[in-house]
Scaffold this active site. Structure first.
Site, short mmCIF file in Angstrom:
data_model
loop_
_atom_site.label_atom_id
_atom_site.label_comp_id
_atom_site.label_asym_id
_atom_site.label_seq_id
_atom_site.Cartn_x
_atom_site.Cartn_y
_atom_site.Cartn_z
CB THR A 1 -11.72 -8.07 57.46
OG1 THR A 1 -11.36 -6.69 57.60
CG2 THR A 1 -13.23 -8.19 57.38
CB VAL B 1 -17.15 -8.60 61.79
CG1 VAL B 1 -16.77 -8.77 63.27
CG2 VAL B 1 -18.43 -9.36 61.50
CG HIS B 2 -16.19 -2.41 59.96
ND1 HIS B 2 -16.51 -2.19 58.65
CD2 HIS B 2 -17.23 -1.95 60.69
CE1 HIS B 2 -17.69 -1.61 58.58
NE2 HIS B 2 -18.16 -1.45 59.80
CG ASP B 3 -11.46 -2.86 63.59
OD1 ASP B 3 -11.33 -2.24 62.51
OD2 ASP B 3 -11.63 -2.30 64.69
#
Ligand SMILES: [Ca+2]
Length: 327
Positions: free
Chosen positions: A259, A255-257
């Site tokens: 983080t 959930v890359h962004d």
């Protein structure tokens, strides 16, 4: 890592940020935005600025306004920014994020229009008017807007407290080439300018985002919240996660962004090291690589707090708790 109770007392976990979020929504951007907008007591979001990236600017600008609408925060101004990278040919990632830039959900034209003015002008004006070292900038897409603002008004670094970027890859390898992560590859010259700015920088690269993965149970908890935001986040992840799992042979989707939002709210969930990071912007196989000197081989001064690890369950617990607050 499973020190959630001890972690909650760490000093950074109570800090309040005056925040601008620069973003290219983007499925994971939308989740990062909902997460941030659900935390107004800690994250004082002044505005969103949009950039071309995952999809073209008109769509990232619409999707950013949709995120505000879904969060019940339509009063947050959204300024549209750079339509294209500084020098390189524009690239997009519609193969991952879908034609509209958000997987798994229906999009529509939001009721609230864009704020008047260009994002770069907003950043320059806002940072010049801000007290010294007072504004945190979360950067969820290619770093073109800030690079343009720095070129136009180098004095704006004075107003910045910290930059927190989803960007880069080292131990994990890249996601758009074998060595490059998408946000940096999409505008390496901008990333170079940002890294040379002298502003304190934290980077959340694929090294950490590929360790914080969805599971059926984690998505089900979000859906079972029963609110609209929980359903939206679960629908996005149900559509987005499988393609990443297949491509990288991972047991869940990143959930890359989001983080970045978790780092701002609870930095004790993460572990990193201050190192020297430079960008390869030369044409060739290394184009867009973040050269991360983890072991200090080059003896150059540290310019980035490079995050390599995070508490995955702590991340999903915090995300779920915050999304539960939304409509
Ligand atoms: Ca993004």
């Amino acid at each position: 890592m499973s020190t959630a109770s001890a972690a909650s007392t760490a000093p950074g976990d109570a800090e309040v940020h005056t925040l601008v979020i620069d973003t290219d929504p983007g499925a994971d951007d939308v989740i990062a935005l909902l997460f941030a907008l659900a935390s107004p007591e800690r994250l004082k979001v002044q505005a969103l600025t949009t950039v071309a990236g995952n999809v073209p600017l008109s769509k990232t600008s619409r999707n950013a306004r949709l995120a505000c609408e879904w969060a019940g925060r339509p009063e947050i101004p959204v300024y549209a920014g750079a339509q294209r990278p500084l020098q390189r040919t524009p690239i997009y990632a519609a193969n991952i994020h879908g034609r509209e830039g958000i997987t798994g959900v229906e999009v529509h034209e939001p009721a609230t229009p864009l704020a008047e003015g260009h994002a770069v002008d907003y950043l320059v004006g806002m940072l010049r008017a801000a007290p010294e070292k007072s504004v945190t900038l979360a950067m969820l897409g290619p770093q073109t807007n800030l690079a343009l603002a720095l070129a136009q008004a180098p004095d704006i670094v004075r107003g910045l407290r910290e930059l927190v970027l989803m960007a880069g890859a080292h131990f994990n390898g890249g996601n758009i080439t074998p060595v490059a992560e998408f946000n940096v590859f999409a505008d390496p010259h901008a990333a170079e300018a940002v890294l040379k700015s002298g502003v304190p920088i934290t980077m959340l690269p694929l090294d950490v985002t590929h360790k914080i993965l969805t599971s059926d149970a984690r998505i089900a908890r979000l859906r079972q919240l029963g609110n609209e935001a929980g359903r939206i986040v679960a629908d996005i992840l149900d559509a987005y996660a499988p393609q990443e799992m297949k491509h990288y042979d991972m047991p869940g989707g990143p959930v890359h962004d989001a983080t970045v939002t978790a780092y701002l709210l609870q930095p004790s969930l993460f572990r990193g090291r201050r190192i020297n990071v430079e960008i390869d912007s030369r044409e060739g196989m290394g184009f867009g690589q973040t050269v991360a000197d983890w072991h200090g081989s080059l003896k150059r001064s540290a310019n980035v707090n490079w995050i390599v690890d995070g508490d995955a369950q702590g991340f999903f617990d915090l995300l779920t708790e915050r999304i539960a607050r939304l409509p």
